[in-house]
Design an enzyme around this catalytic site. Structure first.
Site, PDB file in Angstrom:
ATOM      1  N   GLY A   6      -6.413   9.347   2.822  1.00 51.49           N
ATOM      2  CA  GLY A   6      -7.768   9.410   3.337  1.00 51.49           C
ATOM      3  C   GLY A   6      -8.341   8.023   3.512  1.00 51.49           C
ATOM      4  O   GLY A   6      -7.849   7.052   2.942  1.00 51.49           O
ATOM      5  N   ALA A  10     -13.059   7.785   0.769  1.00 52.52           N
ATOM      6  CA  ALA A  10     -12.976   9.245   0.976  1.00 52.52           C
ATOM      7  C   ALA A  10     -13.098  10.012  -0.342  1.00 52.52           C
ATOM      8  O   ALA A  10     -13.476  11.187  -0.352  1.00 52.52           O
ATOM      9  CB  ALA A  10     -11.671   9.601   1.667  1.00 52.52           C
ATOM     10  N   GLY A  11     -12.753   9.345  -1.431  1.00 51.53           N
ATOM     11  CA  GLY A  11     -12.796  10.013  -2.740  1.00 51.53           C
ATOM     12  C   GLY A  11     -11.408  10.263  -3.318  1.00 51.53           C
ATOM     13  O   GLY A  11     -11.245  11.077  -4.228  1.00 51.53           O
ATOM     14  N   GLU A  30      -4.195   2.863  -7.142  1.00 52.32           N
ATOM     15  CA  GLU A  30      -4.070   1.616  -6.396  1.00 52.32           C
ATOM     16  C   GLU A  30      -4.980   0.594  -7.077  1.00 52.32           C
ATOM     17  O   GLU A  30      -6.155   0.870  -7.289  1.00 52.32           O
ATOM     18  CB  GLU A  30      -4.578   1.883  -4.985  1.00 52.32           C
ATOM     19  CG  GLU A  30      -4.570   0.696  -4.082  1.00 52.32           C
ATOM     20  CD  GLU A  30      -4.842   1.145  -2.648  1.00 52.32           C
ATOM     21  OE1 GLU A  30      -3.882   1.229  -1.884  1.00 52.32           O
ATOM     22  OE2 GLU A  30      -6.000   1.434  -2.323  1.00 52.32           O
ATOM     23  N   TYR A  42      -9.672  -9.567   3.649  1.00 54.42           N
ATOM     24  CA  TYR A  42     -10.958  -9.251   4.272  1.00 54.42           C
ATOM     25  C   TYR A  42     -11.606 -10.504   4.866  1.00 54.42           C
ATOM     26  O   TYR A  42     -12.276 -10.444   5.887  1.00 54.42           O
ATOM     27  CB  TYR A  42     -11.896  -8.566   3.264  1.00 54.42           C
ATOM     28  CG  TYR A  42     -11.723  -7.059   3.238  1.00 54.42           C
ATOM     29  CD1 TYR A  42     -12.416  -6.245   4.129  1.00 54.42           C
ATOM     30  CD2 TYR A  42     -10.855  -6.443   2.340  1.00 54.42           C
ATOM     31  CE1 TYR A  42     -12.261  -4.867   4.119  1.00 54.42           C
ATOM     32  CE2 TYR A  42     -10.700  -5.058   2.325  1.00 54.42           C
ATOM     33  CZ  TYR A  42     -11.407  -4.283   3.224  1.00 54.42           C
ATOM     34  OH  TYR A  42     -11.242  -2.920   3.227  1.00 54.42           O
ATOM     35  N   ASP A  77      -2.754   7.837  -5.868  1.00 54.33           N
ATOM     36  CA  ASP A  77      -4.050   7.955  -5.183  1.00 54.33           C
ATOM     37  C   ASP A  77      -4.023   7.484  -3.733  1.00 54.33           C
ATOM     38  O   ASP A  77      -5.040   7.515  -3.059  1.00 54.33           O
ATOM     39  CB  ASP A  77      -5.179   7.282  -5.975  1.00 54.33           C
ATOM     40  CG  ASP A  77      -5.143   5.770  -5.913  1.00 54.33           C
ATOM     41  OD1 ASP A  77      -4.104   5.200  -5.528  1.00 54.33           O
ATOM     42  OD2 ASP A  77      -6.163   5.147  -6.255  1.00 54.33           O
ATOM     43  N   ARG A  78      -2.872   7.018  -3.255  1.00 56.98           N
ATOM     44  CA  ARG A  78      -2.762   6.762  -1.808  1.00 56.98           C
ATOM     45  C   ARG A  78      -1.294   6.819  -1.408  1.00 56.98           C
ATOM     46  O   ARG A  78      -0.434   6.302  -2.104  1.00 56.98           O
ATOM     47  CB  ARG A  78      -3.331   5.396  -1.441  1.00 56.98           C
ATOM     48  CG  ARG A  78      -3.431   5.196   0.076  1.00 56.98           C
ATOM     49  CD  ARG A  78      -3.724   3.770   0.414  1.00 56.98           C
ATOM     50  NE  ARG A  78      -5.131   3.485   0.680  1.00 56.98           N
ATOM     51  CZ  ARG A  78      -5.708   3.666   1.870  1.00 56.98           C
ATOM     52  NH1 ARG A  78      -5.047   4.178   2.878  1.00 56.98           N
ATOM     53  NH2 ARG A  78      -6.963   3.336   2.048  1.00 56.98           N
ATOM     54  N   GLU A 149     -16.084  -5.334   1.075  1.00 57.33           N
ATOM     55  CA  GLU A 149     -16.035  -4.206   2.016  1.00 57.33           C
ATOM     56  C   GLU A 149     -17.347  -4.017   2.788  1.00 57.33           C
ATOM     57  O   GLU A 149     -17.425  -3.136   3.645  1.00 57.33           O
ATOM     58  CB  GLU A 149     -15.727  -2.902   1.254  1.00 57.33           C
ATOM     59  CG  GLU A 149     -14.310  -2.801   0.741  1.00 57.33           C
ATOM     60  CD  GLU A 149     -14.056  -1.509  -0.043  1.00 57.33           C
ATOM     61  OE1 GLU A 149     -12.893  -1.251  -0.363  1.00 57.33           O
ATOM     62  OE2 GLU A 149     -15.005  -0.767  -0.355  1.00 57.33           O
TER      63      GLU A 149
HETATM   64  N1  LIG Z   1      -2.511  -0.976   3.907  1.00 54.35           N
HETATM   65  C1  LIG Z   1      -3.709  -1.493   3.763  1.00 54.35           C
HETATM   66  N2  LIG Z   1      -4.125  -2.467   4.586  1.00 54.35           N
HETATM   67  C2  LIG Z   1      -5.345  -3.022   4.456  1.00 54.35           C
HETATM   68  N3  LIG Z   1      -6.212  -2.664   3.497  1.00 54.35           N
HETATM   69  C3  LIG Z   1      -5.843  -1.699   2.650  1.00 54.35           C
HETATM   70  C4  LIG Z   1      -4.584  -1.055   2.733  1.00 54.35           C
HETATM   71  N4  LIG Z   1      -4.518  -0.124   1.739  1.00 54.35           N
HETATM   72  C5  LIG Z   1      -5.678  -0.200   1.091  1.00 54.35           C
HETATM   73  N5  LIG Z   1      -6.472  -1.129   1.614  1.00 54.35           N
HETATM   74  C6  LIG Z   1      -7.804  -1.535   1.139  1.00 54.35           C
HETATM   75  O1  LIG Z   1      -7.835  -1.427  -0.271  1.00 54.35           O
HETATM   76  C7  LIG Z   1      -9.126  -1.000  -0.709  1.00 54.35           C
HETATM   77  C8  LIG Z   1      -8.975   0.244  -1.547  1.00 54.35           C
HETATM   78  O2  LIG Z   1      -8.413   1.245  -0.728  1.00 54.35           O
HETATM   79  P1  LIG Z   1      -8.498   2.810  -0.880  1.00 54.35           P
HETATM   80  O3  LIG Z   1      -9.065   3.372   0.354  1.00 54.35           O
HETATM   81  O4  LIG Z   1      -7.178   3.320  -1.276  1.00 54.35           O
HETATM   82  O5  LIG Z   1      -9.380   3.105  -2.088  1.00 54.35           O
HETATM   83  P2  LIG Z   1     -10.848   3.374  -2.094  1.00 54.35           P
HETATM   84  O6  LIG Z   1     -11.566   2.601  -1.045  1.00 54.35           O
HETATM   85  O7  LIG Z   1     -11.215   3.171  -3.525  1.00 54.35           O
HETATM   86  O8  LIG Z   1     -10.951   4.884  -1.652  1.00 54.35           O
HETATM   87  P3  LIG Z   1     -11.310   6.197  -2.427  1.00 54.35           P
HETATM   88  O9  LIG Z   1     -12.796   6.213  -2.596  1.00 54.35           O
HETATM   89  O10 LIG Z   1     -10.845   7.253  -1.503  1.00 54.35           O
HETATM   90  O11 LIG Z   1     -10.582   6.172  -3.714  1.00 54.35           O
HETATM   91  C9  LIG Z   1      -9.941  -0.789   0.546  1.00 54.35           C
HETATM   92  O12 LIG Z   1     -10.726  -1.938   0.765  1.00 54.35           O
HETATM   93  C10 LIG Z   1      -8.906  -0.638   1.642  1.00 54.35           C
HETATM   94  O13 LIG Z   1      -9.367  -1.086   2.888  1.00 54.35           O
END
Ligand SMILES: Nc1ncnc2c1ncn2[C@@H]1O[C@H](COP(=O)(O)OP(=O)(O)OP(=O)(O)O)[C@@H](O)[C@H]1O
Length: 211
Positions: A6, A10-11, A30, A42, A77-78, A149
């Protein structure tokens, strides 16, 4: 092994924890706060995009191995397969080259393919995709407040986020490495609402029972 997928915010992490508690299995997260490359990426995606993908690939592969070794319903988680979606988008926005993406994709395929005669152990038993609208995505990113972010600090991120969210639908439709289920994260706010949480866990239980 179960994996979540997601968009950003997304959660996935919350659902991973809930599901691991519910199933009595281990959760693998992650690492964001201790990822040394993510803030650099970033700030300067052109320079750090490829390195970031290699960093994630290495981490996720280690997690897959440990998750598979230590229990049946362990949860990541991913999914490792989403990284190519993010990296391709980075290239399409001219922040990486197509050559880098092609080499990365061929490396993932090579690492994930099993040798002839060896059981398929790296792919999950189930992929759970949490789908949220772009509005929900933006509000979650804002509420969570990770500085790197934030769109206010980096307006270019708006297009990146919008396109990323848009591409997830086609990505999920094409995903064929395992059984899959989609959760409507706008309709079921499983973090704040207990009824939604029970409903989502129920949907996942039913799906798992049918595998
Ligand atoms: N392959 C990738 N390339 C670039 N950025 C990535 C990649 N995988 C993860 N990220 C970055 O890592 C950070 C964490 O990602 P992720 O979406 O897995 O967790 P999250 O934002 O905590 O989501 P959630 O709320 O669904 O747990 C985000 O800033 C995301 O953009």
């Amino acid at each position: 092994m179960i994996v979540l997928s997601g968009t950003i915010g997304a959660g996935k992490t919350s659902l991973t924890k809930m599901l691991a508690d519910h199933l009595g299995s281990k959760a693998f997260y992650e690492s964001v706060s201790d990822n040394p490359i993510l803030p650099l990426f970033y700030e300067n995606p052109k320079k750090y995009g490829f390195l970031l993908q290699i960093y994630f690939l290495n981490k996720r592969l280690s997690q897959i191995k440990t998750a598979q070794k230590t229990g049946k319903n362990n949860i990541l988680d991913r999914s490792i397969y989403e990284d190519a979606l993010l990296f391709q988008l980075t290239a399409d926005l001219n922040r990486a080259t197509q050559t880098e993406v092609d080499i990365y994709k061929s490396l993932v395929d090579n690492m994930m393919s099993e040798m002839d005669g060896v059981a398929d152990i790296k792919n999950p038993d189930l992929l759970i995709h949490v789908r949220v609208s772009f509005e929900t995505m933006l509000s979650r990113i804002k509420i969570r407040g990770r500085s790197f972010e934030q769109i206010d600090e980096n307006p270019e991120l708006f297009d990146y986020y919008q396109e990323l969210n848009r591409r997830y639908d086609a990505w999920f439709d094409a995903y064929d490495r395992s059984p899959k289920i989609q959760i409507d994260g706008d309709r079921f706010d499983f973090v704040e609402d207990e009824l939604s949480r029970d409903k989502v866990l129920d949907m996942i239980d039913t799906k798992l029972a049918g595998i």
